[in-house]
Design a protein around this motif. Structure first.
Motif, PDB file in Angstrom:
ATOM      1  N   ALA A   1       3.339  50.101  14.694  1.00 56.84           N
ATOM      2  CA  ALA A   1       3.114  50.095  16.146  1.00 56.84           C
ATOM      3  C   ALA A   1       3.182  48.676  16.720  1.00 56.84           C
ATOM      4  N   GLY A   2       3.936  48.542  17.801  1.00 54.65           N
ATOM      5  CA  GLY A   2       3.976  47.292  18.536  1.00 54.65           C
ATOM      6  C   GLY A   2       4.810  46.189  17.922  1.00 54.65           C
ATOM      7  N   THR A   3       5.608  46.498  16.888  1.00 56.99           N
ATOM      8  CA  THR A   3       6.354  45.434  16.200  1.00 56.99           C
ATOM      9  C   THR A   3       7.830  45.387  16.583  1.00 56.99           C
ATOM     10  N   PHE A   4       8.324  46.376  17.342  1.00 55.40           N
ATOM     11  CA  PHE A   4       9.762  46.431  17.635  1.00 55.40           C
ATOM     12  C   PHE A   4      10.153  45.381  18.668  1.00 55.40           C
ATOM     13  N   GLN A   5      11.203  44.644  18.347  1.00 56.71           N
ATOM     14  CA  GLN A   5      11.808  43.695  19.283  1.00 56.71           C
ATOM     15  C   GLN A   5      13.277  44.094  19.454  1.00 56.71           C
ATOM     16  N   GLU A   6      13.640  44.479  20.656  1.00 54.68           N
ATOM     17  CA  GLU A   6      15.010  44.956  20.892  1.00 54.68           C
ATOM     18  C   GLU A   6      15.986  43.800  20.952  1.00 54.68           C
ATOM     19  N   TRP A   7      17.180  44.034  20.394  1.00 58.90           N
ATOM     20  CA  TRP A   7      18.257  43.052  20.427  1.00 58.90           C
ATOM     21  C   TRP A   7      19.396  43.569  21.305  1.00 58.90           C
ATOM     22  N   ASP A   8      20.050  42.645  21.987  1.00 60.75           N
ATOM     23  CA  ASP A   8      21.300  42.918  22.715  1.00 60.75           C
ATOM     24  C   ASP A   8      21.168  44.001  23.785  1.00 60.75           C
ATOM     25  N   GLN A   9      19.983  44.101  24.382  1.00 61.55           N
ATOM     26  CA  GLN A   9      19.803  45.089  25.448  1.00 61.55           C
ATOM     27  C   GLN A   9      20.601  44.743  26.698  1.00 61.55           C
ATOM     28  N   GLU A  10      21.068  43.484  26.775  1.00 60.60           N
ATOM     29  CA  GLU A  10      21.836  43.071  27.959  1.00 60.60           C
ATOM     30  C   GLU A  10      23.274  43.600  27.944  1.00 60.60           C
ATOM     31  N   LEU A  11      23.751  44.080  26.792  1.00 64.22           N
ATOM     32  CA  LEU A  11      25.107  44.617  26.719  1.00 64.22           C
ATOM     33  C   LEU A  11      25.195  45.938  27.477  1.00 64.22           C
ATOM     34  N   ARG A  12      26.184  46.069  28.332  1.00 66.28           N
ATOM     35  CA  ARG A  12      26.349  47.272  29.145  1.00 66.28           C
ATOM     36  C   ARG A  12      27.781  47.795  29.022  1.00 66.28           C
ATOM     37  N   PRO A  13      27.949  49.117  28.956  1.00 66.43           N
ATOM     38  CA  PRO A  13      29.305  49.684  28.872  1.00 66.43           C
ATOM     39  C   PRO A  13      30.043  49.559  30.196  1.00 66.43           C
ATOM     40  N   THR A  14      31.358  49.447  30.111  1.00 59.40           N
ATOM     41  CA  THR A  14      32.219  49.413  31.291  1.00 59.40           C
ATOM     42  C   THR A  14      33.295  50.498  31.144  1.00 59.40           C
ATOM     43  N   ASP A  15      34.199  50.550  32.088  1.00 59.97           N
ATOM     44  CA  ASP A  15      35.271  51.553  32.086  1.00 59.97           C
ATOM     45  C   ASP A  15      36.622  50.843  32.041  1.00 59.97           C
ATOM     46  N   PRO A  16      37.003  50.306  30.861  1.00 63.38           N
ATOM     47  CA  PRO A  16      38.213  49.475  30.799  1.00 63.38           C
ATOM     48  C   PRO A  16      39.501  50.226  31.087  1.00 63.38           C
ATOM     49  N   LEU A  17      39.508  51.550  30.880  1.00 61.78           N
ATOM     50  CA  LEU A  17      40.738  52.327  31.071  1.00 61.78           C
ATOM     51  C   LEU A  17      40.787  53.044  32.419  1.00 61.78           C
ATOM     52  N   GLY A  18      39.717  52.955  33.199  1.00 64.22           N
ATOM     53  CA  GLY A  18      39.661  53.741  34.422  1.00 64.22           C
ATOM     54  C   GLY A  18      39.760  55.226  34.127  1.00 64.22           C
ATOM     55  N   PHE A  19      39.077  55.669  33.072  1.00 67.93           N
ATOM     56  CA  PHE A  19      39.221  57.037  32.548  1.00 67.93           C
ATOM     57  C   PHE A  19      38.542  58.050  33.468  1.00 67.93           C
ATOM     58  N   SER A  20      39.183  59.222  33.559  1.00 64.96           N
ATOM     59  CA  SER A  20      38.607  60.305  34.354  1.00 64.96           C
ATOM     60  C   SER A  20      38.985  61.639  33.742  1.00 64.96           C
ATOM     61  N   ASP A  21      37.990  62.532  33.558  1.00 69.72           N
ATOM     62  CA  ASP A  21      38.295  63.912  33.182  1.00 69.72           C
ATOM     63  C   ASP A  21      37.727  64.816  34.277  1.00 69.72           C
ATOM     64  N   LYS A  22      36.598  65.498  34.031  1.00 69.44           N
ATOM     65  CA  LYS A  22      35.980  66.261  35.099  1.00 69.44           C
ATOM     66  C   LYS A  22      35.288  65.346  36.099  1.00 69.44           C
ATOM     67  N   LYS A  23      34.936  64.143  35.626  1.00 68.55           N
ATOM     68  CA  LYS A  23      34.379  63.124  36.513  1.00 68.55           C
ATOM     69  C   LYS A  23      34.806  61.757  36.006  1.00 68.55           C
ATOM     70  N   ARG A  24      34.702  60.756  36.829  1.00 70.68           N
ATOM     71  CA  ARG A  24      35.054  59.397  36.429  1.00 70.68           C
ATOM     72  C   ARG A  24      34.091  58.925  35.336  1.00 70.68           C
ATOM     73  N   TYR A  25      34.644  58.222  34.337  1.00 76.37           N
ATOM     74  CA  TYR A  25      33.809  57.725  33.240  1.00 76.37           C
ATOM     75  C   TYR A  25      32.709  56.801  33.765  1.00 76.37           C
ATOM     76  N   ALA A  26      33.028  55.971  34.740  1.00 78.27           N
ATOM     77  CA  ALA A  26      32.022  55.071  35.315  1.00 78.27           C
ATOM     78  C   ALA A  26      30.865  55.864  35.898  1.00 78.27           C
ATOM     79  N   ASP A  27      31.155  56.985  36.551  1.00 77.95           N
ATOM     80  CA  ASP A  27      30.094  57.836  37.108  1.00 77.95           C
ATOM     81  C   ASP A  27      29.318  58.530  35.992  1.00 77.95           C
ATOM     82  N   ARG A  28      30.025  58.935  34.948  1.00 78.88           N
ATOM     83  CA  ARG A  28      29.362  59.581  33.818  1.00 78.88           C
ATOM     84  C   ARG A  28      28.360  58.625  33.154  1.00 78.88           C
ATOM     85  N   LEU A  29      28.760  57.373  32.994  1.00 78.00           N
ATOM     86  CA  LEU A  29      27.859  56.382  32.412  1.00 78.00           C
ATOM     87  C   LEU A  29      26.591  56.225  33.256  1.00 78.00           C
ATOM     88  N   THR A  30      26.774  56.115  34.558  1.00 76.22           N
ATOM     89  CA  THR A  30      25.620  55.973  35.458  1.00 76.22           C
ATOM     90  C   THR A  30      24.698  57.177  35.365  1.00 76.22           C
TER      91      THR A  30
END
Length: 276
Positions: free
Chosen positions: A63-92
């Motif tokens: 308990a209380g010992t976890f230290q998160e790493w690399d939480q600042e990394l965020r996914p993006t939509d490099p391909l502008g992908f879309s199926d039933k919805k835009r990938y960027a919207d799906r991520l959000t």
């Protein structure tokens, strides 16, 4: 004075939502608080329910010992992908729904006072599929474990493999994480892989299968393509229990099946036994 013929209707109090649930293992109605007390395990048949990544961390680490790493990394939509919805919207939408920024959580902590590097993938976020951020977080986790000479634990809960929304950028994560694990092994590190339900696709085909020790939870589904896909493709009846952890233990694919309430102790014992 009340007429004796008058019927007094008693109001039935409704049961609040979320109090009871149906167990997929035995179809019994389960009191959810009782299952949570048992680390999200069915009290009737021992079925292991889904557990979010943050809860996995709480169950395994001191308990209380976890230290998160690399939480600042965020996914993006490099391909502008879309199926039933835009990938960027799906991520959000997935970030709002799960409280995660992507399908992996990595960091360090203590297990029975032993410092470890730990990563968890979460099937709630786009089925735990491995996009660029998931792969980058896991690769950095392995690299830090190598540099700091830490035992490495990765708990896999990914029903998806490479994330199709990111194309080849996603596929390359399998090789990137596997290469980092090869360097970690050459440096003498101890890697314990824990497979949970489900561990499928590119995750099963890469880092999840490369542990020095491979543990699995009971009755977990583990494999590349799913059993229905395989059956439909090769047109033959599959063996009973195909792709379950019990079937894979019998055929030498995994080393041990570990109940969730014993996992923390088993990992600590393995670290001690291997002298790490």
């Amino acid at each position: 004075m009340v007429d004796r013929t008058t019927t007094i209707a008693l109001q039935k109090r409704p049961v609040p939502d979320g109090v009871w649930g149906l167990c997929p293992g035995c179809n019994a109605t389960v009191y959810k608080r009782e299952a949570e007390r048992l680390q999200n395990v069915c009290p009737k048949c021992d079925y292991h329910f889904y557990v979010p990544a943050k809860t996995r961390i709480e169950q395994v680490l001191d308990a209380g010992t976890f230290q998160e790493w690399d939480q600042e990394l965020r996914p993006t939509d490099p391909l502008g992908f879309s199926d039933k919805k835009r990938y960027a919207d799906r991520l959000t939408d997935e970030q709002k729904r799960t409280g995660l920024t992507d399908a992996s959580l990595t960091g360090c902590g203590m297990i029975r006072a032993r410092r470890v590097a730990i990563g968890v993938t979460d099937s709630a976020f786009i089925m735990g599929s491995m996009g660029s951020v998931v792969g980058e977080r896991l690769a950095r986790l392995v690299e830090r474990a190598t540099a700091q000479n830490l035992p490495l634990i990765i708990i896999s809960g990914s029903g998806g493999g490479a994330r199709m929304h990111e194309g080849i950028l996603s596929l390359m994560q399998m090789a990137k994480v596997s290469a980092a694990l090869s360097r970690y092994s050459e440096a003498g590190g101890l890697y314990i892989s824990v497979l949970t339900n489900p561990t499928m696709g590119g995750v099963a085909a890469s880092f999840a299968s490369l542990g020095d020790l491979v543990f699995a939870e009971p009755r977990a589904l583990i494999g590349f393509a799913g059993p229905r896909t395989i059956k439909a493709t090769i047109k033959i009846e599959l063996p009973p229990g195909f792709q379950t952890s019990e079937f894979l233990l019998e055929h030498g694919y995994i080393d041990r099946i570990v109940h969730r309430n014993r996992l923390k102790n088993e990992i600590a014992r393995a670290i001690d036994y291997c002298g790490k």
